[in-house]
Design a protein around this motif. Structure first.
Motif, PDB file in Angstrom:
ATOM      1  N   GLY A 117       0.762  -1.241   0.000  1.00 19.42           N
ATOM      2  CA  GLY A 117       0.000   0.000   0.000  1.00 19.42           C
ATOM      3  C   GLY A 117       0.793   1.291   0.000  1.00 19.42           C
ATOM      4  N   VAL A 118       2.096   1.231  -0.264  1.00 19.21           N
ATOM      5  CA  VAL A 118       2.900   2.456  -0.241  1.00 19.21           C
ATOM      6  C   VAL A 118       2.429   3.447  -1.298  1.00 19.21           C
ATOM      7  CG1 VAL A 118       5.210   3.429  -0.567  1.00 19.21           C
ATOM      8  CG2 VAL A 118       4.914   1.309   0.744  1.00 19.21           C
ATOM      9  N   PHE A 119       2.167   2.971  -2.493  1.00 19.70           N
ATOM     10  CA  PHE A 119       1.736   3.879  -3.557  1.00 19.70           C
ATOM     11  C   PHE A 119       0.361   4.475  -3.275  1.00 19.70           C
ATOM     12  CE2 PHE A 119       4.869   1.327  -6.038  1.00 19.70           C
ATOM     13  CZ  PHE A 119       5.700   2.385  -6.381  1.00 19.70           C
ATOM     14  N   ASP A 120      -0.477   3.736  -2.587  1.00 20.57           N
ATOM     15  CA  ASP A 120      -1.791   4.275  -2.233  1.00 20.57           C
ATOM     16  C   ASP A 120      -1.683   5.290  -1.101  1.00 20.57           C
ATOM     17  OD1 ASP A 120      -3.752   2.809  -3.969  1.00 20.57           O
ATOM     18  OD2 ASP A 120      -2.706   1.104  -3.092  1.00 20.57           O
ATOM     19  N   ARG A 121      -0.741   5.081  -0.186  1.00 21.94           N
ATOM     20  CA  ARG A 121      -0.550   6.065   0.888  1.00 21.94           C
ATOM     21  C   ARG A 121       0.033   7.370   0.354  1.00 21.94           C
ATOM     22  NH1 ARG A 121       1.259   1.448   3.637  1.00 21.94           N
ATOM     23  NH2 ARG A 121       3.461   2.056   3.761  1.00 21.94           N
ATOM     24  N   PHE A 122       0.808   7.256  -0.720  1.00 18.04           N
ATOM     25  CA  PHE A 122       1.484   8.428  -1.285  1.00 18.04           C
ATOM     26  C   PHE A 122       1.225   8.473  -2.794  1.00 18.04           C
ATOM     27  CE2 PHE A 122       3.987   6.812   2.323  1.00 18.04           C
ATOM     28  CZ  PHE A 122       3.774   7.870   3.201  1.00 18.04           C
ATOM     29  N   PRO A 123       0.037   8.911  -3.202  1.00 16.63           N
ATOM     30  CA  PRO A 123      -0.352   8.822  -4.619  1.00 16.63           C
ATOM     31  C   PRO A 123       0.480   9.681  -5.565  1.00 16.63           C
ATOM     32  CG  PRO A 123      -2.009   9.986  -3.325  1.00 16.63           C
ATOM     33  CD  PRO A 123      -1.057   9.383  -2.347  1.00 16.63           C
ATOM     34  N   SER A 124       1.210  10.655  -5.051  1.00 15.88           N
ATOM     35  CA  SER A 124       2.066  11.455  -5.936  1.00 15.88           C
ATOM     36  C   SER A 124       3.474  10.890  -6.045  1.00 15.88           C
ATOM     37  CB  SER A 124       2.128  12.907  -5.460  1.00 15.88           C
ATOM     38  OG  SER A 124       2.722  13.001  -4.180  1.00 15.88           O
ATOM     39  N   THR A 176      -2.077  -4.487 -10.211  1.00 18.07           N
ATOM     40  CA  THR A 176      -0.649  -4.182 -10.293  1.00 18.07           C
ATOM     41  C   THR A 176      -0.325  -3.305 -11.489  1.00 18.07           C
ATOM     42  OG1 THR A 176      -0.037  -6.204  -9.139  1.00 18.07           O
ATOM     43  CG2 THR A 176       1.640  -5.216 -10.536  1.00 18.07           C
ATOM     44  N   ARG A 177      -0.920  -3.618 -12.649  1.00 12.27           N
ATOM     45  CA  ARG A 177      -0.554  -2.874 -13.854  1.00 12.27           C
ATOM     46  C   ARG A 177      -0.951  -1.401 -13.757  1.00 12.27           C
ATOM     47  NH1 ARG A 177      -1.267  -5.199 -18.438  1.00 12.27           N
ATOM     48  NH2 ARG A 177      -1.563  -7.268 -17.497  1.00 12.27           N
ATOM     49  N   ALA A 178      -1.931  -1.081 -12.935  1.00 12.74           N
ATOM     50  CA  ALA A 178      -2.325   0.317 -12.789  1.00 12.74           C
ATOM     51  C   ALA A 178      -1.199   1.146 -12.180  1.00 12.74           C
ATOM     52  CB  ALA A 178      -3.575   0.415 -11.925  1.00 12.74           C
ATOM     53  N   TYR A 179      -0.421   0.549 -11.279  1.00 15.88           N
ATOM     54  CA  TYR A 179       0.711   1.263 -10.679  1.00 15.88           C
ATOM     55  C   TYR A 179       1.861   1.375 -11.674  1.00 15.88           C
ATOM     56  CZ  TYR A 179      -1.965   0.293  -6.476  1.00 15.88           C
ATOM     57  OH  TYR A 179      -2.975   0.224  -5.546  1.00 15.88           O
ATOM     58  N   LEU A 180       2.043   0.326 -12.470  1.00 17.17           N
ATOM     59  CA  LEU A 180       3.092   0.353 -13.497  1.00 17.17           C
ATOM     60  C   LEU A 180       2.766   1.339 -14.613  1.00 17.17           C
ATOM     61  CD1 LEU A 180       4.008  -3.414 -13.647  1.00 17.17           C
ATOM     62  CD2 LEU A 180       5.659  -1.576 -13.378  1.00 17.17           C
ATOM     63  N   GLN A 181       1.520   1.660 -14.759  1.00 19.92           N
ATOM     64  CA  GLN A 181       1.118   2.602 -15.812  1.00 19.92           C
ATOM     65  C   GLN A 181       0.939   4.017 -15.285  1.00 19.92           C
ATOM     66  OE1 GLN A 181      -2.351   0.657 -17.431  1.00 19.92           O
ATOM     67  NE2 GLN A 181      -1.144  -0.817 -18.595  1.00 19.92           N
ATOM     68  N   SER A 182       1.296   4.237 -14.005  1.00 14.86           N
ATOM     69  CA  SER A 182       1.115   5.574 -13.445  1.00 14.86           C
ATOM     70  C   SER A 182       2.262   5.985 -12.538  1.00 14.86           C
ATOM     71  CB  SER A 182      -0.220   5.659 -12.686  1.00 14.86           C
ATOM     72  OG  SER A 182      -0.281   4.672 -11.663  1.00 14.86           O
ATOM     73  N   GLN A 183       2.501   5.252 -11.443  1.00 15.47           N
ATOM     74  CA  GLN A 183       3.465   5.685 -10.432  1.00 15.47           C
ATOM     75  C   GLN A 183       4.837   5.043 -10.561  1.00 15.47           C
ATOM     76  OE1 GLN A 183       0.166   5.288  -7.196  1.00 15.47           O
ATOM     77  NE2 GLN A 183       1.799   6.489  -6.256  1.00 15.47           N
ATOM     78  N   ILE A 184       4.949   3.984 -11.332  1.00 19.68           N
ATOM     79  CA  ILE A 184       6.231   3.291 -11.516  1.00 19.68           C
ATOM     80  C   ILE A 184       6.721   3.514 -12.934  1.00 19.68           C
ATOM     81  CG2 ILE A 184       7.364   1.039 -11.563  1.00 19.68           C
ATOM     82  CD1 ILE A 184       5.281   0.090  -9.515  1.00 19.68           C
ATOM     83  N   LEU A 185       7.997   3.848 -13.053  1.00 23.97           N
ATOM     84  CA  LEU A 185       8.657   3.907 -14.350  1.00 23.97           C
ATOM     85  C   LEU A 185       9.752   2.861 -14.374  1.00 23.97           C
ATOM     86  CD1 LEU A 185       8.010   7.103 -13.399  1.00 23.97           C
ATOM     87  CD2 LEU A 185       8.612   7.444 -15.805  1.00 23.97           C
ATOM     88  N   ILE A 186      10.139   2.433 -15.554  1.00 30.46           N
ATOM     89  CA  ILE A 186      11.176   1.411 -15.690  1.00 30.46           C
ATOM     90  C   ILE A 186      12.134   1.829 -16.789  1.00 30.46           C
ATOM     91  CG2 ILE A 186       9.698  -0.446 -14.838  1.00 30.46           C
ATOM     92  CD1 ILE A 186       9.095  -1.259 -17.646  1.00 30.46           C
TER      93      ILE A 186
END
Length: 353
Positions: free
Chosen positions: A233-240, A276-286
């Protein structure tokens, strides 16, 4: 007319190193890239270096841990020559191996201060070619938050570089929230680089031929690190919050459907609110540390071109993939430019030239 025709032909070639003879100059070794007739800027997120700090370690338990002087890691003229040869206009410098995570609070403060001041001095010398990512002492999360704020506000650094764990601890634990909160508040990305997955496999499991601690262990550590941040839940706690996963996000994009379904299974106990893919398409870059056309196509298909950034792993010996991106038949010109530099220019707040 012959020179003009030659100039126009080269400008439309996709990747050019303009012959200095056309302009009456001595030949240059700098490769400059264009798409169509427009010059593009290539920015490298995955660029390692060392700031020597051995003088701080004498008489401490960390004596001899200061990073050494492996070829290419010390910043000097050869770094610029490598960039010119590879067609890289700008590097986001970072220091890895994260050996200072074992330091006590006072020593960690002094080590990180020396590293960040050293990086800032190099960037100030070549501001058109470099930005830097701060080192932080994550074993002391409140201090790490303080160091990040100082690096961004005082030294002009563009984010932080961290390992995949702190002395075996997952960085999704609530104790590390002060650091994640500060990165989100400052609006700067965090670049995660693994260190061989020693936190995940039994001692010696990846020993032997093939340097498996690197080849398998590094992507494995990235996969686990990103998965923990998502499911805990780290990305949900810190959406930016924005996190960049080295080595193409590890294995996560390669088996994304399995991770997408994970929280639907009994007893999964996920804190994440989205697939999972929602985070990879928004908050995670690779980064682009895959070395085949199909590998790159798959990354873009799974996460989108807006989430892929260029990386070389300089100074270590890996294929240079700028042409892989430039020649990819499945990418538009706009997508190529975004991956090679545009995405990072926005994320790292690098002004247009």
């Amino acid at each position: 007319m012959r020179h003009r025709r030659e100039f126009l032909r080269l400008c439309g070639a996709g990747a050019v190193m303009l012959p200095a003879a056309l302009f009456g100059q001595q030949p240059s070794q700098r490769r400059q890239l264009s798409i169509g007739r427009r010059r593009i800027r290539v920015i490298d997120i995955h660029a390692h270096c060392i700031i020597p700090v051995e003088h701080l370690l004498t008489g401490t338990p960390l004596a001899g841990s200061g990073g050494g002087t492996a070829p290419g890691t010390l910043l000097g003229p050869d770094r610029l020559q490598t960039m010119d040869r590879q067609g890289v206009d700008m590097q986001a410098l970072s220091i890895n191996f994260y050996w200072w995570y074992a330091a006590d609070r006072d020593l960690a403060r002094r080590i990180v201060s020396a590293q960040n001041d050293g990086l800032a001095a190099w960037v100030a010398k070549y501001p058109e070619r470099f930005v830097a990512l701060a080192s932080v002492a994550l074993q002391h999360p409140d201090l790490a938050a303080e160091q990040l704020e100082d690096a961004v506000k005082r030294l002009g650094m563009r984010g932080a570089s961290i390992g995949g764990h702190v002395n075996g601890e997952d960085l999704s634990l609530p104790k590390y929230d002060p650091f994640w909160a500060k990165a989100a508040e400052l609006g700067v990305p965090v670049f995660m680089h693994p260190n061989g997955s020693a936190n995940l496999v039994r001692q010696g499991a990846l020993a032997g031929r093939g340097d498996l601690g690197n080849i398998i262990g590094n992507p494995l550590e990235t996969t686990y690190f990103l998965s923990r941040l998502i499911f805990d839940g780290v990305f949900d706690r810190f959406p930016s919050l924005r996190v960049i996963g080295a080595h193409a996000g590890g294995y996560l994009p390669s088996y994304l459907g399995r991770s997408d379904y994970a929280c639907n299974r009994p007893n999964a106990n996920c804190l994440s609110k989205r697939p999972t893919r929602a985070y990879l398409q928004s908050q995670i870059l690779i980064d682009t540390m895959v070395f085949s056309e199909e590998g790159l196509r798959h990354l873009v298909a799974e996460v989108g071109s807006s989430q892929v950034v260029y990386g070389t792993d300089v100074p270590y010996a890996w294929p240079v993939t700028v042409d892989l991106v430039l020649e990819a038949p499945f990418l538009s010109d706009a997508q190529k430019e975004a991956i090679l530099g545009g995405n990072l220019a926005r994320l790292l707040r690098i002004p247009a030239v």
